[in-house]
Design a protein around this motif. Structure first.
Motif, PDB file in Angstrom:
ATOM      1  N   HIS A  66       0.838  -1.203   0.000  1.00  0.00           N
ATOM      2  CA  HIS A  66       0.000   0.000   0.000  1.00  0.00           C
ATOM      3  C   HIS A  66       0.876   1.259   0.000  1.00  0.00           C
ATOM      4  N   ARG A  69       2.462   1.705  -3.396  1.00  0.00           N
ATOM      5  CA  ARG A  69       1.454   2.124  -4.371  1.00  0.00           C
ATOM      6  C   ARG A  69       1.128   3.616  -4.217  1.00  0.00           C
ATOM      7  N   GLU A  70       1.065   4.090  -2.986  1.00  0.00           N
ATOM      8  CA  GLU A  70       0.751   5.493  -2.703  1.00  0.00           C
ATOM      9  C   GLU A  70       1.998   6.381  -2.727  1.00  0.00           C
TER      10      GLU A  70
END
Length: 90
Positions: A66, A69-70
Motif C-alpha cells: 500500500h 502504491r501510494e
C-alpha cells in the motif's frame, strides 16, 4: 653428541604510546545551533505520541504494498490508515 643451541638474542621491549580516547560526538558545542529562547516550538497539532503495533508477515507485506502504491514512507502510510479509522470512530 649433543645438539648445540643457538644463543638467544635479547628481546627488545617496545614501549607503547599512550592512546588518547577520542572525544566523540556527544555534548554541546559553544555557538552551535540556534540561540536559546528563539523559535515558536512545536505546533499544537504536532504528532508527539508514539504507538507501536506488531504486524504479522502477511500484514506487513500488505502495508508495504500500500505504501509503495501510494508512494509514501511506511510510517506515513500506517499513520494515515490509523488516522482515517479513528475519524470513523467519532
Amino acid at each position: 653428541m649433543a645438539v648445540r643451541r643457538k644463543a638467544s638474542k635479547k628481546k627488545k621491549v617496545v614501549k607503547k604510546k599512550a592512546v588518547r580516547k577520542k572525544a566523540g560526538w556527544g555534548g554541546r558545542r559553544k555557538g552551535a545551533g540556534r540561540p536559546l529562547g528563539t523559535g515558536t516550538g512545536p505546533s499544537k497539532h504536532a504528532r508527539i505520541n508514539r504507538v507501536v503495533a506488531m504486524l504479522s508477515n502477511d500484514e506487513l507485506k500488505i502495508l508495504q504494498a500500500h505504501a509503495k502504491r501510494e508512494k509514501l514512507p511506511l510510517g506515513t502510510a500506517a499513520y494515515r490508515i490509523i488516522a482515517q479509522a479513528l475519524r470513523r470512530l467519532r
